[in-house]
Design a protein around this motif. Structure first.
Motif, PDB file in Angstrom:
ATOM      1  N   PHE A 104      -3.311   9.594 -11.594  1.00 60.59           N
ATOM      2  CA  PHE A 104      -2.750   9.793 -12.931  1.00 60.59           C
ATOM      3  C   PHE A 104      -3.049  11.217 -13.383  1.00 60.59           C
ATOM      4  O   PHE A 104      -4.178  11.685 -13.271  1.00 60.59           O
ATOM      5  N   HIS A 105      -2.024  11.879 -13.936  1.00 56.61           N
ATOM      6  CA  HIS A 105      -2.188  13.248 -14.410  1.00 56.61           C
ATOM      7  C   HIS A 105      -2.124  13.341 -15.935  1.00 56.61           C
ATOM      8  O   HIS A 105      -2.121  14.442 -16.485  1.00 56.61           O
ATOM      9  N   ARG A 106      -2.067  12.211 -16.584  1.00 57.68           N
ATOM     10  CA  ARG A 106      -2.249  12.067 -18.021  1.00 57.68           C
ATOM     11  C   ARG A 106      -3.044  10.775 -18.221  1.00 57.68           C
ATOM     12  O   ARG A 106      -2.889   9.819 -17.466  1.00 57.68           O
ATOM     13  N   LEU A 107      -3.847  10.748 -19.256  1.00 54.94           N
ATOM     14  CA  LEU A 107      -4.653   9.557 -19.526  1.00 54.94           C
ATOM     15  C   LEU A 107      -3.806   8.399 -20.050  1.00 54.94           C
ATOM     16  O   LEU A 107      -3.967   7.241 -19.626  1.00 54.94           O
ATOM     17  N   GLU A 108      -2.874   8.688 -20.962  1.00 54.79           N
ATOM     18  CA  GLU A 108      -2.164   7.632 -21.681  1.00 54.79           C
ATOM     19  C   GLU A 108      -1.444   6.632 -20.770  1.00 54.79           C
ATOM     20  O   GLU A 108      -1.526   5.412 -21.009  1.00 54.79           O
ATOM     21  N   PRO A 109      -0.728   7.061 -19.726  1.00 52.75           N
ATOM     22  CA  PRO A 109      -0.024   6.085 -18.887  1.00 52.75           C
ATOM     23  C   PRO A 109      -0.939   5.076 -18.193  1.00 52.75           C
ATOM     24  O   PRO A 109      -0.494   3.996 -17.806  1.00 52.75           O
ATOM     25  N   SER A 110      -2.226   5.411 -18.063  1.00 49.24           N
ATOM     26  CA  SER A 110      -3.134   4.480 -17.392  1.00 49.24           C
ATOM     27  C   SER A 110      -3.406   3.241 -18.239  1.00 49.24           C
ATOM     28  O   SER A 110      -4.015   2.282 -17.767  1.00 49.24           O
ATOM     29  N   LEU A 111      -2.933   3.225 -19.495  1.00 50.68           N
ATOM     30  CA  LEU A 111      -3.017   2.019 -20.320  1.00 50.68           C
ATOM     31  C   LEU A 111      -2.317   0.857 -19.635  1.00 50.68           C
ATOM     32  O   LEU A 111      -2.773  -0.289 -19.690  1.00 50.68           O
ATOM     33  N   ALA A 112      -1.210   1.177 -18.957  1.00 50.17           N
ATOM     34  CA  ALA A 112      -0.447   0.130 -18.265  1.00 50.17           C
ATOM     35  C   ALA A 112      -1.149  -0.363 -17.007  1.00 50.17           C
ATOM     36  O   ALA A 112      -0.815  -1.416 -16.471  1.00 50.17           O
ATOM     37  N   ALA A 113      -2.128   0.387 -16.535  1.00 48.77           N
ATOM     38  CA  ALA A 113      -2.746   0.112 -15.234  1.00 48.77           C
ATOM     39  C   ALA A 113      -4.089  -0.603 -15.334  1.00 48.77           C
ATOM     40  O   ALA A 113      -4.759  -0.804 -14.317  1.00 48.77           O
ATOM     41  N   LEU A 114      -4.489  -1.001 -16.538  1.00 50.78           N
ATOM     42  CA  LEU A 114      -5.819  -1.566 -16.714  1.00 50.78           C
ATOM     43  C   LEU A 114      -6.102  -2.732 -15.772  1.00 50.78           C
ATOM     44  O   LEU A 114      -7.223  -2.898 -15.297  1.00 50.78           O
ATOM     45  N   ASN A 115      -5.090  -3.536 -15.492  1.00 48.30           N
ATOM     46  CA  ASN A 115      -5.281  -4.716 -14.644  1.00 48.30           C
ATOM     47  C   ASN A 115      -4.768  -4.527 -13.218  1.00 48.30           C
ATOM     48  O   ASN A 115      -4.748  -5.482 -12.447  1.00 48.30           O
ATOM     49  N   TRP A 116      -4.328  -3.306 -12.897  1.00 52.09           N
ATOM     50  CA  TRP A 116      -3.877  -3.057 -11.532  1.00 52.09           C
ATOM     51  C   TRP A 116      -5.083  -2.880 -10.617  1.00 52.09           C
ATOM     52  O   TRP A 116      -6.087  -2.265 -10.997  1.00 52.09           O
ATOM     53  N   GLN A 117      -4.963  -3.411  -9.412  1.00 50.14           N
ATOM     54  CA  GLN A 117      -6.043  -3.291  -8.444  1.00 50.14           C
ATOM     55  C   GLN A 117      -5.838  -2.046  -7.580  1.00 50.14           C
ATOM     56  O   GLN A 117      -4.708  -1.683  -7.273  1.00 50.14           O
ATOM     57  N   GLY A 118      -6.921  -1.432  -7.163  1.00 49.81           N
ATOM     58  CA  GLY A 118      -6.826  -0.243  -6.326  1.00 49.81           C
ATOM     59  C   GLY A 118      -7.689   0.879  -6.878  1.00 49.81           C
ATOM     60  O   GLY A 118      -8.232   0.787  -7.988  1.00 49.81           O
ATOM     61  N   GLU A 119      -7.840   1.943  -6.115  1.00 50.15           N
ATOM     62  CA  GLU A 119      -8.657   3.083  -6.532  1.00 50.15           C
ATOM     63  C   GLU A 119      -7.833   4.019  -7.400  1.00 50.15           C
ATOM     64  O   GLU A 119      -6.813   4.546  -6.958  1.00 50.15           O
ATOM     65  N   LYS A 120      -8.289   4.245  -8.620  1.00 49.19           N
ATOM     66  CA  LYS A 120      -7.558   5.082  -9.569  1.00 49.19           C
ATOM     67  C   LYS A 120      -8.304   6.395  -9.788  1.00 49.19           C
ATOM     68  O   LYS A 120      -9.527   6.399  -9.945  1.00 49.19           O
ATOM     69  N   THR A 121      -7.538   7.470  -9.820  1.00 51.07           N
ATOM     70  CA  THR A 121      -8.100   8.805 -10.050  1.00 51.07           C
ATOM     71  C   THR A 121      -7.375   9.454 -11.214  1.00 51.07           C
ATOM     72  O   THR A 121      -6.138   9.438 -11.271  1.00 51.07           O
ATOM     73  N   LEU A 122      -8.134  10.023 -12.131  1.00 52.40           N
ATOM     74  CA  LEU A 122      -7.567  10.773 -13.255  1.00 52.40           C
ATOM     75  C   LEU A 122      -7.788  12.252 -13.026  1.00 52.40           C
ATOM     76  O   LEU A 122      -8.911  12.692 -12.771  1.00 52.40           O
TER      77      LEU A 122
END
Length: 404
Positions: A104-122
């Motif tokens: 993710f290259h912006r914080l806001e879109p990660s709101l949709a990803a709270l329950n997604w599984q996997g390694e997330k990087t901001l």
């Protein structure tokens, strides 16, 4: 064994001319992705003939990727009444793009990803804490008006990330202080430039191509060029840049502005009012290959920003052998040395003009070799491949543990 899947989230179309370091970095991450990875991009469509909300196979810089445009965004160089980040976040809600890796290259879109599984990087590209304090323009960023709301959102979302990468050491340190439990997840990352596109010329080639550009623009052969490249946005403060040219009493110094944005009309008005039409050329948004040519023949690159991370365009200028003049913001002052640039302690037209005068009239003090040497550790081939190497190692380890 299936390939690890990386899904990148950002509100742009990589085949459409667009301005910004984030877009350039994402393109670089795609171009240099190892064959061991499957790469996907969730972006936006560039015209109404392109199908949206459907996966489609595509090629970018010789690399096969899967592309999912969420909606049509015909010109992302200009802000609309509703910020594009808000539209993009809303379009993500209710979907599931779970992947092995998600960038993710912006914080806001990660709101949709709270329950997604996997390694997330901001990836943090600017110092948001400095942005929210910016006083130069009330329209600089929406969150400047609601800093408490932003930090509440940040506190909610940031803990889902396995890694937080910042190209600004001060910003990285601030995140460690704000979120002590995440200290080992917050890391400084070098921004990277594409060294296959940005490279220096010999002095003879540089002079020949500079003469050719001057002739094409109807200028004297003695003309020396200053280059600015970026979005015409309050953050970059292009009005200050134009006023610096007015304060620079050198008729054979010419400013090239490569970029577009919401302040384009204001910049044109300022140029006209200061009677600088013969000393400034606005080029609009240009392809990256054309920008690289301008970097190689310019005598100086200038950045007049109010706040920054580490702008890719600075690395691109240095890699092209061009010295830099910058305001004191972001990571750039820590990068530059006395023989490849000047940092202006005061954000004023006079200070910028004096620095430009110093660099352009005394090129022997800012040799190309010093500029290139400073940029070299940030070359994409090594920086990006190193990131992927660590990702692949973690993926292999997770798979091994899963089958053990």
């Amino acid at each position: 064994m299936h390939k690890p899947v990386l899904t990148i989230f950002y509100q742009f179309n990589p085949w459409h001319s667009t301005i910004g370091g984030i877009q350039t970095l994402i393109n670089t991450f795609i171009k240099y992705a190892p064959s061991e990875f499957e790469v996907r991009l969730v972006g936006t469509g560039s015209d109404r003939t392109q199908k949206v909300r459907k996966w489609q196979e595509a090629e970018l810089a010789g690399r096969e990727i899967s592309f999912f445009p969420l909606f049509t965004l015909e010109n992302d160089n200009f802000r609309s009444l509703v910020p594009t980040t808000i539209k993009y976040t809303a379009a993500l809600l209710g979907r599931n793009f779970t992947s092995d890796f998600m960038h993710f290259h912006r914080l806001e879109p990660s709101l949709a990803a709270l329950n997604w599984q996997g390694e997330k990087t901001l990836f943090i590209h600017n110092d948001i804490h400095s942005q929210t304090k910016a006083a130069d323009d009330k329209n600089a960023i929406l969150w400047r008006r609601f800093p408490a709301a932003y930090f509440a959102l940040e506190s909610l979302l940031v803990r889902q990330f396995s890694q937080v990468f910042s190209c600004n050491t001060d910003s990285a340190q601030l995140y460690r202080q704000r979120y002590p439990s995440m200290g080992d997840r917050v890391k400084y990352i070098k921004n990277s430039f594409d060294n296959e596109i940005f490279y220096p010329l010999s002095q003879a080639e540089r002079e020949a191509q500079r003469h050719e550009l001057a002739k094409r623009l109807g200028l004297s052969e003695e003309t020396r060029f200053i280059l600015f490249a970026g979005r015409l946005h309050p953050q970059k403060d292009p009005i200050l840049l134009v006023r610096a040219i007015a304060a620079l009493k050198e008729p054979h110094i010419h400013l090239l502005i490569a970029g577009d944005g919401e302040l384009a009309a204001a910049v044109r008005t300022e140029i006209a009012q200061l009677e600088l039409s013969s000393r400034v050329t606005m080029l609009g948004a240009i392809p990256i290959e054309e920008l690289a040519k301008l970097h190689r023949i310019s005598n100086a690159f200038i950045l007049s920003s109010a706040y920054e991370g580490l702008p890719l365009v600075i690395l691109e200028a240095l890699a092209s052998g061009t010295p830099v003049v910058t305001t004191k913001c972001g990571e750039t002052p820590k990068l530059l040395a006395p023989d490849n640039g000047v940092v202006c302690e005061v954000r004023s037209p006079e200070c910028l003009a004096n620095a430009l005068h110093q660099v352009i009239l005394h090129p022997e003090n800012y040799p190309s070799v010093s500029c290139v040497r400073t940029a070299q550790p940030y070359a994409a081939r090594s920086v990006v491949r190193d990131v992927y190497s660590h990702m692949f190692t973690r993926w292999e380890k997770r798979n091994f543990l899963a089958i053990s």
